[in-house]
Structures are given as C-alpha cells and as structure tokens.
Enzyme design. Structure first.
Site, PDB file in Angstrom:
ATOM      1  N   CYS A   1      27.519  21.942  42.681  1.00 48.70           N
ATOM      2  CA  CYS A   1      28.674  22.593  42.059  1.00 48.70           C
ATOM      3  C   CYS A   1      28.828  22.033  40.710  1.00 48.70           C
ATOM      4  O   CYS A   1      29.253  22.753  39.759  1.00 48.70           O
ATOM      5  CB  CYS A   1      29.733  21.678  42.628  1.00 48.70           C
ATOM      6  SG  CYS A   1      29.695  19.917  43.197  1.00 48.70           S
TER       7      CYS A   1
ATOM      8  N   HIS B   1      35.858  17.542  40.327  1.00 45.00           N
ATOM      9  CA  HIS B   1      35.328  16.908  39.268  1.00 45.00           C
ATOM     10  C   HIS B   1      35.873  17.154  37.949  1.00 45.00           C
ATOM     11  O   HIS B   1      36.438  18.252  37.586  1.00 45.00           O
ATOM     12  CB  HIS B   1      33.756  17.230  39.370  1.00 45.00           C
ATOM     13  CG  HIS B   1      32.874  17.045  40.512  1.00 45.00           C
ATOM     14  ND1 HIS B   1      32.659  16.014  41.132  1.00 45.00           N
ATOM     15  CD2 HIS B   1      32.055  17.991  41.274  1.00 45.00           C
ATOM     16  CE1 HIS B   1      31.936  16.123  42.316  1.00 45.00           C
ATOM     17  NE2 HIS B   1      31.342  17.361  42.285  1.00 45.00           N
TER      18      HIS B   1
HETATM   19  P1  NAD Z   1      29.017  19.549  55.247  1.00 44.41           P
HETATM   20  O1  NAD Z   1      28.721  18.284  56.277  1.00 44.41           O
HETATM   21  O2  NAD Z   1      30.578  19.922  55.358  1.00 44.41           O
HETATM   22  O3  NAD Z   1      28.622  20.841  56.314  1.00 44.41           O
HETATM   23  C1  NAD Z   1      27.383  20.908  56.767  1.00 44.41           C
HETATM   24  C2  NAD Z   1      27.550  21.603  58.088  1.00 44.41           C
HETATM   25  O4  NAD Z   1      26.067  21.672  58.792  1.00 44.41           O
HETATM   26  C3  NAD Z   1      28.355  20.658  59.015  1.00 44.41           C
HETATM   27  O5  NAD Z   1      29.205  21.541  60.105  1.00 44.41           O
HETATM   28  C4  NAD Z   1      27.080  20.322  60.163  1.00 44.41           C
HETATM   29  O6  NAD Z   1      27.633  20.057  61.342  1.00 44.41           O
HETATM   30  C5  NAD Z   1      25.891  21.244  60.072  1.00 44.41           C
HETATM   31  N1  NAD Z   1      24.683  21.071  60.576  1.00 44.41           N
HETATM   32  C6  NAD Z   1      24.170  19.727  60.500  1.00 44.41           C
HETATM   33  N2  NAD Z   1      22.875  19.880  60.942  1.00 44.41           N
HETATM   34  C7  NAD Z   1      22.778  21.001  60.848  1.00 44.41           C
HETATM   35  C8  NAD Z   1      21.515  21.918  61.567  1.00 44.41           C
HETATM   36  N3  NAD Z   1      20.190  21.171  61.784  1.00 44.41           N
HETATM   37  N4  NAD Z   1      21.592  23.194  61.458  1.00 44.41           N
HETATM   38  C9  NAD Z   1      22.746  23.892  61.253  1.00 44.41           C
HETATM   39  N5  NAD Z   1      23.983  23.130  61.048  1.00 44.41           N
HETATM   40  C10 NAD Z   1      23.881  21.873  60.957  1.00 44.41           C
HETATM   41  O7  NAD Z   1      28.096  19.933  54.074  1.00 44.41           O
HETATM   42  P2  NAD Z   1      28.611  20.591  52.915  1.00 44.41           P
HETATM   43  O8  NAD Z   1      29.556  19.914  52.065  1.00 44.41           O
HETATM   44  O9  NAD Z   1      29.080  22.043  53.350  1.00 44.41           O
HETATM   45  O10 NAD Z   1      27.087  20.707  52.365  1.00 44.41           O
HETATM   46  C11 NAD Z   1      26.199  21.438  52.281  1.00 44.41           C
HETATM   47  C12 NAD Z   1      25.150  21.847  51.490  1.00 44.41           C
HETATM   48  O11 NAD Z   1      25.812  22.297  50.169  1.00 44.41           O
HETATM   49  C13 NAD Z   1      24.433  20.549  50.985  1.00 44.41           C
HETATM   50  O12 NAD Z   1      23.254  20.906  50.314  1.00 44.41           O
HETATM   51  C14 NAD Z   1      25.382  19.992  49.817  1.00 44.41           C
HETATM   52  O13 NAD Z   1      24.852  18.981  48.851  1.00 44.41           O
HETATM   53  C15 NAD Z   1      25.894  21.364  49.022  1.00 44.41           C
HETATM   54  N6  NAD Z   1      26.951  21.409  48.429  1.00 44.41           N
HETATM   55  C16 NAD Z   1      27.948  20.570  48.748  1.00 44.41           C
HETATM   56  C17 NAD Z   1      29.252  20.724  47.870  1.00 44.41           C
HETATM   57  C18 NAD Z   1      30.561  19.862  48.341  1.00 44.41           C
HETATM   58  O14 NAD Z   1      31.252  19.545  47.542  1.00 44.41           O
HETATM   59  N7  NAD Z   1      30.725  19.823  49.628  1.00 44.41           N
HETATM   60  C19 NAD Z   1      29.190  21.307  46.571  1.00 44.41           C
HETATM   61  C20 NAD Z   1      28.183  22.024  46.555  1.00 44.41           C
HETATM   62  C21 NAD Z   1      26.911  22.018  47.110  1.00 44.41           C
END
Ligand code: NAD
Length: 344
Positions: A140, A220
């Site tokens: 992000c 942020h």
């Molecule tokens: P999150 O924890 O909200 O969601 C991840 C999901 O994946 C959950 O539903 C979890 O149960 C599931 N999961 C866990 N292990 C798994 C597996 N082996 N197979 C399939 N699903 C699985 O995380 P998020 O915030 O959505 O982040 C996901 C990615 O996006 C990360 O790389 C993070 O750094 C990136 N990201 C997050 C944000 C943010 O602010 N949340 C912003 C930009 C990028």
C-alpha cells in the site's frame, strides 16, 4: 472472459474478489480459505465458489455448514490467473503450486521482491509485466508513493525523494496489532525498507524513507519532500496531480482534516466498506520552495492496491494497454465517480 482465482480471502482478497467481479471482462472462478470463519461465510453468501486452501482442513467447513467446491489446486487449475492474497510469506510458498499448474499469479506487497519476476504499479510500469509468471503488486505504501512519483518524474524530473511514513498500527480487524498508546519509530534504524521497495518500481530513483507506527487503523499518512529538477509553482503541481486518475487532491472547502473524515466521506459517498482507492493529497499542503516540493497524503492501506491488482491481471495476460485497463478498472468499481462528485 478472464478466469480469475483468488487464494486468500482476507482484507485484500475479499476486496480484490469484489473488484474483479465488477469487471465485464473477468469472472471470479472461486476463492480459497483455510478455515470456516466469518469471511468464508460471507464469501459463500456473496455467491463466490469456495475452495479449501488446506486439504486436511476441508471437513471443518462441512462441520460449520459451509459448502466447499473443491481444493485450492482445482481452483488454480481452472483459472487463467490467480491473485494470491495470503498473509506475508505464504504467497512465496504457494509459488511452486502456481508454476506446477502453469498458472500465472499475482502476489502481494508482503512478499519479498526477489520471490517474483517483477513488481508492479499500474501508473509506473504496467507494460513491463506482460507474460510474467509471478508478479508482486507492491505494498500500500509503495503503491501510494509510486503513483505520486510517476507524474512528478515525468513532468519535472526528480533529484531526490524524502518521505516520512506515519503508518497505522493495524487494520480494523487486527486486534492483536499495536501500538495501543505510543508512537514508535519503526524501524528505528534509517532508512526504512520502503525506499528500497520503491526502487523495485523506479530503480534509479534517489529516495530515503523513515517509518513510524501510531495507534490508528484508518489510513497511513505520508509527509513528503521531493527535490525536483525544475521549479514549477505550486499551482501547476496541484493541477498536474489533480489530473491523475488515482490521485485525489482534497479541496480545502471539503473540510477533511484527517483520515477519519476522509473515510467518513467515502462511506457517505457509497464506497464499499468506506474504501478509498485513491491517494488523498491535501491541496493546501502542496508547497514549492525553490525546487523543493512538500505535501501530505493519506493512503487507505486496505484499498489502494485493489485497482492495481485488477490492472495487473490484464497487464500480465496482455489483454489491454495501461490507459485502457486503468480506465476500465476505475469505471467498473466506481473509482471514476470522484469523491466530490462533479465538483472540484
Ligand atoms: P489477511 O490476514 O487479512 O488475509 C489473509 C487471508 O489468507 C486470511 O483469510 C487467511 O485466513 C488466509 N490464509 C492464510 N493462510 C492461507 C493459505 N495457506 N492459503 C490460503 N489462504 C490463507 O491479510 P491481508 O491484510 O489481506 O494481507 C494479504 C497480503 O496483502 C499480504 O502480503 C500483505 O502484506 C498485503 N497487503 C496488505 C495490506 C493491508 O493493509 N492489509 C495492504 C497492502 C498489501
């Protein structure tokens, strides 16, 4: 129709699934979850086919009364491309599965840059990822910085970027994150990793970043100083930024004094979950002293990478050029409807 699988249906995955579903040239083949929680339930209620990410845990879904359509491998096999939105590090572990099925995949910003063939921001390097097997839609913060840097570099040239990133401690549902009552330099040692991450998009850019974490969940906030190679007046910079599709230059009269008010406006404007897909730049903060540009921008961490994921699908598969994809993505999700309506 581009057939898209979504592996990981959390904060990012559920937003990307909704955005992909809104595209006339894409269909969501299904979403994969590890366990039958509230997000698995709403995935099914929203009409997405649900796949078990971990085969041994499949019976748990049945016990919770949630129907499963298959295992994640079946979802990957029937998809033209997969968006992997699993927690940091899991995407890289899943890469072998995507390669085995010869299915290209988009990983997210929590993965290391060296785990993928290329890193991606629509406005900056759309054309460079066509045909790649593994592409990382950057974080992000890196997305927010890159969207700002691209037009400034093109129009004025950039000598150096210095950015202080005041980051939210966690997302709304991340009850275990913090700080609860503190302001943390994070990391304490300078510079933070964000600058090198921006260099995965702009390899030759001189950039130093500093990071802090604060007790907030909403957005942020970046404090930016860009030393330009020329000295435009602030009004010209403001017009340049206001002309960019995914930059929202906040007019003073809106009275948006912080992230809370921005998210409130997004909710009132009917944005799903009060999501703000654009960088929000305070118009009055845009200041130029000689060649030094200063401004503040707010980034909704849960939302700004969502349109980028949609574009990355077309970019990897080569089904549309950058300008066309960005326009189609924005129209389909409603980003085209400015937060100010037709007013400026
Ligand atoms: P999150 O924890 O909200 O969601 C991840 C999901 O994946 C959950 O539903 C979890 O149960 C599931 N999961 C866990 N292990 C798994 C597996 N082996 N197979 C399939 N699903 C699985 O995380 P998020 O915030 O959505 O982040 C996901 C990615 O996006 C990360 O790389 C993070 O750094 C990136 N990201 C997050 C944000 C943010 O602010 N949340 C912003 C930009 C990028």
């Amino acid at each position: 129709m581009i057939r898209v699988g979504i592996n990981g249906y959390g904060t990012i995955g559920k937003r990307v699934a909704a955005a992909v579903r809104a595209q006339p040239d894409m269909s969501v083949m299904g979403v994969a979850k590890t366990r039958p929680n509230h997000e698995a339930m709403t995935a099914v209620d929203n009409g997405f086919d649900l796949y078990a990410a971990i085969e041994e845990r499949r019976p748990r879904f049945g016990e919770a009364g949630i129907d499963i359509d298959g295992d994640v491998e079946a979802l990957v096999a029937q998809s033209d491309i997969v968006v992997d939105a699993c927690p940091s590090g899991i995407g890289a572990e899943n890469a072998a599965m995507y390669r085995e099925h010869d299915t290209p995949a988009l990983l997210q910003g929590g993965e290391d840059a060296d785990a993928v063939d290329a890193s991606f921001v629509s406005r900056a390097n759309y054309d460079s990822v066509e045909g790649a097997d593994l592409v990382r839609v950057v974080s992000c913060n890196t997305t927010g910085l890159s969207r700002l840097i691209a037009p400034l570099a093109e129009s004025y040239g950039i000598e150096k970027v210095r950015a202080t990133l005041v980051r939210r401690g966690g997302d709304q549902a991340q009850s275990g994150r913090g700080p609860i009552n503190d302001i943390l330099p994070d990391p304490v040692a300078l510079p933070s990793h964000h600058g090198p991450d921006v260099n995965t998009i702009f390899p030759d850019l001189a950039i130093d970043t500093l990071g802090l974490k604060v007790p907030a969940t909403l957005m942020h906030t970046h404090s930016i100083n860009v030393t330009l190679e020329s000295s435009p007046d602030a009004e010209r910079v403001r017009d340049l930024l206001a002309g960019e599709r995914r930059l929202f230059v906040i007019p003073e009269w809106l009275g948006l004094d912080g992230a809370g008010a921005i998210r409130e406006l997004a909710g009132d404007a009917g944005r799903p979950r009060g999501d703000v897909w654009e960088n929000c730049i305070w118009g009055e903060s845009i200041t130029v002293e000689g060649r030094d540009l200063y401004l503040f921008q707010a980034i909704h961490q849960e939302a700004d990478t969502v349109p980028e994921n949609v574009d990355a699908i077309r970019a990897v598969l080569g089904t549309a050029g950058a300008a066309e994809s960005i326009r189609r993505t924005d129209e389909a999700i409603g980003l085209d409807a400015a937060l100010t309506g037709s007013r400026t």
